[in-house]
Each structure stands twice: as structure tokens, then as C-alpha cells.
Design an enzyme around this catalytic site. Structure first.
Site, PDB file in Angstrom:
ATOM      1  N   ASN A  76      -9.068 -25.519 -32.622  1.00 41.10           N
ATOM      2  CA  ASN A  76      -9.116 -24.123 -33.056  1.00 41.10           C
ATOM      3  C   ASN A  76      -8.464 -24.083 -34.432  1.00 41.10           C
ATOM      4  O   ASN A  76      -7.237 -24.114 -34.554  1.00 41.10           O
ATOM      5  CB  ASN A  76      -8.350 -23.267 -32.044  1.00 41.10           C
ATOM      6  CG  ASN A  76      -8.435 -21.785 -32.350  1.00 41.10           C
ATOM      7  OD1 ASN A  76      -8.956 -21.384 -33.389  1.00 41.10           O
ATOM      8  ND2 ASN A  76      -7.915 -20.983 -31.445  1.00 41.10           N
ATOM      9  N   LYS A 118      -4.814 -25.619 -33.919  1.00 38.85           N
ATOM     10  CA  LYS A 118      -4.421 -25.862 -32.528  1.00 38.85           C
ATOM     11  C   LYS A 118      -5.390 -26.863 -31.930  1.00 38.85           C
ATOM     12  O   LYS A 118      -6.594 -26.814 -32.205  1.00 38.85           O
ATOM     13  CB  LYS A 118      -4.504 -24.561 -31.719  1.00 38.85           C
ATOM     14  CG  LYS A 118      -3.437 -23.556 -32.070  1.00 38.85           C
ATOM     15  CD  LYS A 118      -3.462 -22.394 -31.083  1.00 38.85           C
ATOM     16  CE  LYS A 118      -2.709 -21.218 -31.645  1.00 38.85           C
ATOM     17  NZ  LYS A 118      -3.187 -19.918 -31.221  1.00 38.85           N
ATOM     18  N   ARG A 167     -13.837 -24.182 -31.820  1.00 40.04           N
ATOM     19  CA  ARG A 167     -13.915 -22.747 -31.582  1.00 40.04           C
ATOM     20  C   ARG A 167     -14.306 -22.063 -32.893  1.00 40.04           C
ATOM     21  O   ARG A 167     -13.609 -22.201 -33.897  1.00 40.04           O
ATOM     22  CB  ARG A 167     -12.567 -22.226 -31.113  1.00 40.04           C
ATOM     23  CG  ARG A 167     -12.600 -20.737 -30.872  1.00 40.04           C
ATOM     24  CD  ARG A 167     -11.245 -20.237 -30.438  1.00 40.04           C
ATOM     25  NE  ARG A 167     -11.313 -18.800 -30.217  1.00 40.04           N
ATOM     26  CZ  ARG A 167     -10.263 -18.051 -29.953  1.00 40.04           C
ATOM     27  NH1 ARG A 167      -9.083 -18.610 -29.873  1.00 40.04           N
ATOM     28  NH2 ARG A 167     -10.388 -16.765 -29.767  1.00 40.04           N
ATOM     29  N   HIS A 175     -13.300 -12.908 -28.337  1.00 40.80           N
ATOM     30  CA  HIS A 175     -12.551 -13.394 -27.162  1.00 40.80           C
ATOM     31  C   HIS A 175     -13.495 -13.671 -25.998  1.00 40.80           C
ATOM     32  O   HIS A 175     -13.094 -13.605 -24.833  1.00 40.80           O
ATOM     33  CB  HIS A 175     -11.505 -12.365 -26.669  1.00 40.80           C
ATOM     34  CG  HIS A 175     -10.308 -12.205 -27.556  1.00 40.80           C
ATOM     35  ND1 HIS A 175      -9.635 -11.012 -27.675  1.00 40.80           N
ATOM     36  CD2 HIS A 175      -9.660 -13.081 -28.359  1.00 40.80           C
ATOM     37  CE1 HIS A 175      -8.628 -11.163 -28.513  1.00 40.80           C
ATOM     38  NE2 HIS A 175      -8.622 -12.404 -28.941  1.00 40.80           N
ATOM     39  N   ARG A 228      -3.054  -5.957 -36.103  1.00 43.79           N
ATOM     40  CA  ARG A 228      -4.269  -5.201 -36.443  1.00 43.79           C
ATOM     41  C   ARG A 228      -4.224  -3.803 -35.861  1.00 43.79           C
ATOM     42  O   ARG A 228      -3.735  -3.598 -34.754  1.00 43.79           O
ATOM     43  CB  ARG A 228      -5.515  -5.913 -35.901  1.00 43.79           C
ATOM     44  CG  ARG A 228      -5.755  -7.252 -36.527  1.00 43.79           C
ATOM     45  CD  ARG A 228      -6.998  -7.912 -35.941  1.00 43.79           C
ATOM     46  NE  ARG A 228      -6.793  -9.340 -35.849  1.00 43.79           N
ATOM     47  CZ  ARG A 228      -7.261 -10.114 -34.887  1.00 43.79           C
ATOM     48  NH1 ARG A 228      -7.994  -9.611 -33.914  1.00 43.79           N
ATOM     49  NH2 ARG A 228      -7.013 -11.392 -34.889  1.00 43.79           N
ATOM     50  N   GLU A 257      -9.121 -20.670 -22.535  1.00 42.08           N
ATOM     51  CA  GLU A 257     -10.279 -20.714 -23.429  1.00 42.08           C
ATOM     52  C   GLU A 257     -10.695 -22.147 -23.732  1.00 42.08           C
ATOM     53  O   GLU A 257     -11.878 -22.440 -23.889  1.00 42.08           O
ATOM     54  CB  GLU A 257      -9.940 -19.967 -24.727  1.00 42.08           C
ATOM     55  CG  GLU A 257      -9.788 -18.475 -24.494  1.00 42.08           C
ATOM     56  CD  GLU A 257      -9.060 -17.752 -25.623  1.00 42.08           C
ATOM     57  OE1 GLU A 257      -7.825 -17.903 -25.714  1.00 42.08           O
ATOM     58  OE2 GLU A 257      -9.716 -17.051 -26.399  1.00 42.08           O
TER      59      GLU A 257
HETATM   60  P1  ADP Z   1      -2.634 -15.488 -29.256  1.00 40.62           P
HETATM   61  O1  ADP Z   1      -3.556 -14.324 -29.465  1.00 40.62           O
HETATM   62  O2  ADP Z   1      -1.887 -15.902 -30.496  1.00 40.62           O
HETATM   63  O3  ADP Z   1      -3.222 -16.619 -28.456  1.00 40.62           O
HETATM   64  P2  ADP Z   1      -0.954 -15.089 -26.922  1.00 40.62           P
HETATM   65  O4  ADP Z   1      -2.002 -14.884 -25.892  1.00 40.62           O
HETATM   66  O5  ADP Z   1      -0.163 -16.331 -26.895  1.00 40.62           O
HETATM   67  O6  ADP Z   1      -1.494 -14.825 -28.376  1.00 40.62           O
HETATM   68  O7  ADP Z   1       0.063 -13.838 -26.804  1.00 40.62           O
HETATM   69  C1  ADP Z   1       1.125 -13.689 -27.673  1.00 40.62           C
HETATM   70  C2  ADP Z   1       1.908 -12.440 -27.277  1.00 40.62           C
HETATM   71  O8  ADP Z   1       2.338 -12.562 -25.910  1.00 40.62           O
HETATM   72  C3  ADP Z   1       3.153 -12.209 -28.117  1.00 40.62           C
HETATM   73  O9  ADP Z   1       3.268 -10.834 -28.457  1.00 40.62           O
HETATM   74  C4  ADP Z   1       4.262 -12.614 -27.164  1.00 40.62           C
HETATM   75  O10 ADP Z   1       5.454 -11.918 -27.416  1.00 40.62           O
HETATM   76  C5  ADP Z   1       3.688 -12.174 -25.842  1.00 40.62           C
HETATM   77  N1  ADP Z   1       4.388 -12.830 -24.741  1.00 40.62           N
HETATM   78  C6  ADP Z   1       4.399 -14.146 -24.436  1.00 40.62           C
HETATM   79  N2  ADP Z   1       5.242 -14.372 -23.402  1.00 40.62           N
HETATM   80  C7  ADP Z   1       5.777 -13.184 -23.055  1.00 40.62           C
HETATM   81  C8  ADP Z   1       6.708 -12.746 -22.067  1.00 40.62           C
HETATM   82  N3  ADP Z   1       7.273 -13.605 -21.226  1.00 40.62           N
HETATM   83  N4  ADP Z   1       6.986 -11.422 -22.002  1.00 40.62           N
HETATM   84  C9  ADP Z   1       6.418 -10.561 -22.852  1.00 40.62           C
HETATM   85  N5  ADP Z   1       5.538 -10.907 -23.805  1.00 40.62           N
HETATM   86  C10 ADP Z   1       5.217 -12.193 -23.905  1.00 40.62           C
END
Ligand code: ADP
Length: 390
Positions: A9, A16, A75, A164, A225, A372
Site C-alpha cells: 500500500n 505499508k 492497493r 474502502h 477530511r 484489507e
Molecule cells: P487508517 O485509516 O490509517 O488505516 P486505522 O483504521 O488504523 O486508520 O484507525 C486509526 C484511528 O483509530 C486513529 O484515530 C486511532 O486513534 C484510532 N484508534 C486505534 N486504536 C484505538 C483505541 N484503542 N481506542 C480508540 N481509538 C483507537
């Protein structure tokens, strides 16, 4: 390992990667090379980033030449009108992806960069693009069409594409499997809440609406966003604040959402700010939740009858307060939510899928960890003929 796929990705400043066994679904190794091309960074460009990824795999004891690698899965965010199947990459396809960059200027160019570098460094293996838009290719016209000048929209291919897709597809499949029901027998709503966030309504296995549009900017409030916005804001800023179009787009994509309102995009830190009484953080959270409830209610109406609502991605999987605040007061809409189940950690069964609604809730609510990379890996193997697509 049979049918090993290296999933890449490639973003503008990060790459990633994950090495997935498409048969067992096990991720053998994963990593993220960050700060590509940034000042003071040791990683100058995407080629160095990929070489570093290979080093990280080697440190994990993985030799890409000897691990049964069958494909590299890339991706790609935007497939436009043309690409809605996993597509083997050759120079012609890459040329077409480059021409699609106008539709996704923030996402497609770094993906193409990653593809070029990976093909050069791993020339003996198939490279396959999997598109984030693919799952939503057949959105019904009523959901895919913007109410703007028809000819203009046709000329410039302006429609709602949705993103997504790998996550929405995977989560809806996992939810159906968890309930022991065929996916085409269920009406589902999937709420993907990560840094990027999107919602989808899926009727009998087919997406009928989704919150992201021409670009991943539309819909829910996200980390950086804005999501939905009166299009009049853009002309107004251009005319009165004298902002250029690139400035306005950068503001909407990179300095809006929760970050724009609270100065913080990470939900864990946002939560700490709310707890310390920060009113801007509270407002950002309230706006996020309000928009989420509006989409949830909208999709309940679009579907008419809903069987399952699933929460996924970083926030959806890990933040019980968001799930509670999204769902409370919806008993008359068919959602009876169980606070104890919501707070309980996964017991590790069923790949982490768990129910957070009461047993008598007309609509089942689930938490479903997304994957994903596995969707991309299996799509790659399906193109190679070794695995049937679900
Ligand atoms: P990406 O779109 O970058 O793949 P992710 O699916 O990893 O994003 O989500 C990132 C978000 O999830 C961030 O806002 C992070 O703070 C939140 N997050 C991850 N773990 C926790 C948790 N334990 N409690 C609350 N929010 C969380």
C-alpha cells in the site's frame, strides 16, 4: 507457505507492506516504512522504501525468493470507470492508471510509483492491482449519480465511486459467516471508522449506497477530511478569502475533520482532551458522532429492512464510546445495544468478530476486525487461477 502474496500500500510518504498466506489467511510479516522523501529522513524515495521493506522481511527471516511468493498485490485507490476487477499490471495498465490520477491526485500517483519500483525490484513475479473502488462499481444509478449537469458529468466521469471497498466487502462477508447466513440473504450496514471513514449499505450482498463519492472526501467526518460540505463553501472561500483551488483542497483533505476542529486527529488523544475538559475536542467529537448517526439512520431508510450493522477499522473496532454514542436511542429503529458486551474485549474467537447488541435486538450489531490485505492477497491469487473469489 503456499500462495504467498506481498501486499503493498504505497502512499505519498509511507509504504505499508504485509506478506500474506492467501490460503490460510495468516500474515507472516508486516511493516510500514514512513517519512519517505521528508527532510532529515533516511528514506529518500519509494525505491529506498521498498528496499528497506525487503530488509525488514529479511530480519524476520523471510527470503522473498524462497517463500513461495506468487504475486505482489498493489492497493490502488481509484480504478475509475474502467477497473473493477483485480488487474495484472503491465505498461498499458500502468499508463491508464497514470491517466486516472486526475481523479485521485493524492492517492494514485504514489501507488503508481510503488508499482513501478516493485516491478523493477521483483521482476519475476506477477504484479496485480486491486482497487478500492471496485466493490462499489455497480452502485445503483440513483446512489451513484450527482444531480449536476448530465453532459458535464459524463464528459468528466463525475459520479460517486466509493472507496474502502476491500474493507466493506471483507467485513460484510465476515459478518455473514459469523451469523452462519449467506451474504446474499442479509441486508447490512458497514461503518468503517479509521483515519479515513466511510459507511456503506449492502442489500442482499450488493452495495446500494456508500458515503464516499468522486473522491474519498465525501461523507463522514474523518481524521483530517471534512466529509460532507455545502459545495458553496468552495466558491465562497475562493472569492472572499482569495484561496486558490489547491489551497482549498489541501485544507479540506489535510486540515479539516477532527484535526481541523480540535487540532488533533488521533481518537485516543482526542478522548484524553475531552476528558480534560477541552471544548474544541468535545465539539469535534459531537460533530463526528452526529454525522455518523445521520448516515446510519439514512442507510436504515435506504435498506428498509436491516439485519446487521458492523463497526470496523481503528476507531470502530477499539473505541466503545463511539459505538455507544452512535447507537443509543435507536431502539425504535430496531437497534438494542448491550453496554456490557460493548465494553467487553474480544475473547479471540471467530477472528475477533463479536456481537454488541442484545439477543432480542431486531438488528444485530457486530464488531468485525477488518483485513484489507487478505482481500487483496486472495484477489491476486484468484487472478492467477488458484483461488475462487468469494
Ligand atoms: P487508517 O485509516 O490509517 O488505516 P486505522 O483504521 O488504523 O486508520 O484507525 C486509526 C484511528 O483509530 C486513529 O484515530 C486511532 O486513534 C484510532 N484508534 C486505534 N486504536 C484505538 C483505541 N484503542 N481506542 C480508540 N481509538 C483507537
Amino acid at each position: 507457505m503456499n500462495n504467498a502474496v506481498l501486499v503493498i500500500n504505497s502512499g505519498s510518504s509511507s509504504l505499508k507492506f504485509q506478506l500474506v498466506d492467501a490460503d490460510s489467511g495468516v500474515a507472516r510479516a508486516a511493516g510500514n516504512v514512513e517519512r519517505i522523501g521528508e527532510p532529515w529522513s533516511a528514506v529518500a524515495d519509494h525505491e529506498q522504501a521498498l528496499r528497506r521493506a525487503f530488509d525488514m522481511l529479511a530480519t524476520d527471516g523471510i527470503d522473498l525468493q524462497a517463500c513461495g511468493l506468487v504475486a505482489v498485490g498493489h492497493r490502488v485507490v481509484h480504478g475509475g470507470m474502467e477497473f473493477h476487477q483485480p488487474t495484472p499490471l503491465d505498461d498499458t495498465v500502468i499508463g491508464k492508471l497514470e491517466r486516472l490520477s486526475a481523479l485521485a491526485p493524492l492517492h494514485n500517483p504514489p501507488a503508481v510509483l510503488g508499482i513501478r519500483v516493485a516491478r523493477r525490484l521483483l521482476p519475476d513475479v506477477a504484479h496485480i492491482a486491486v482497487f478500492d473502488t471496485a466493490f462499489f462499481h455497480d452502485l445503483p444509478p440513483a446512489a451513484a449519480t450527482y444531480a449536476i449537469d448530465r453532459e458535464l458529468a459524463q464528459t468528466w466521469r463525475i459520479r460517486r465511486y466509493g472507496f474502502h471497498g476491500c474493507s466493506h466487502r471483507y467485513v460484510s462477508e465476515r459478518a455473514a459467516a459469523f451469523l452462519g447466513r449467506p451474504r446474499d440473504g442479509l441486508n447490512q450496514i458497514v461503518l468503517h471508522l479509521g483515519n479515513g471513514a466511510s459507511a456503506s449499505a449492502i442489500a442482499a450482498g450488493r452495495p446500494v449506497d456508500t458515503s464516499m463519492g468522486l473522491t474519498p472526501l465525501e461523507g463522514l467526518v474523518m481524521g483530517t477530511r471534512s466529509g460532507d460540505l455545502d459545495p458553496g463553501v468552495i466558491g465562497y472561500l475562493w472569492r472572499t478569502a482569495k484561496m486558490g483551488v489547491d489551497d482549498i483542497e489541501a485544507m479540506l483533505n489535510q486540515r479539516s475533520g477532527v484535526l481541523g476542529l480540535a487540532g488533533e486527529r488521533d481518537f485516543r488523544r482526542l478522548r484524553a482532551m475531552i476528558e480534560s475538559g477541552d471544548p474544541a475536542a468535545q465539539l469535534a467529537y459531537d460533530v463526528f458522532i452526529h454525522r455518523l448517526r445521520r448516515y446510519l439512520g439514512g442507510y436504515l431508510a435506504v435498506l428498509g429492512h436491516t439485519d446487521v450493522v458492523s463497526f470496523t477499522a481503528g476507531i470502530g473496532e477499539h473505541d466503545p464510546a463511539v459505538r455507544r454514542d452512535a447507537l443509543t436511542g435507536m431502539a425504535e429503529l430496531g437497534i438494542r445495544f448491550d453496554e456490557d458486551r460493548n465494553l467487553a474485549a474480544s475473547d479471540g474467537e471467530s477472528d475477533g468478530v463479536r456481537r454488541i447488541s442484545t439477543d432480542d435486538s431486531p438488528i444485530t450489531v457486530l464488531v468485525v476486525p477488518t483485513n484489507e490485505e487478505l482481500v487483496i492477497a486472495r484477489d491476486c491469487v484468484s487472478v492467477l487461477g488458484g483461488y475462487r473469489r468469494a
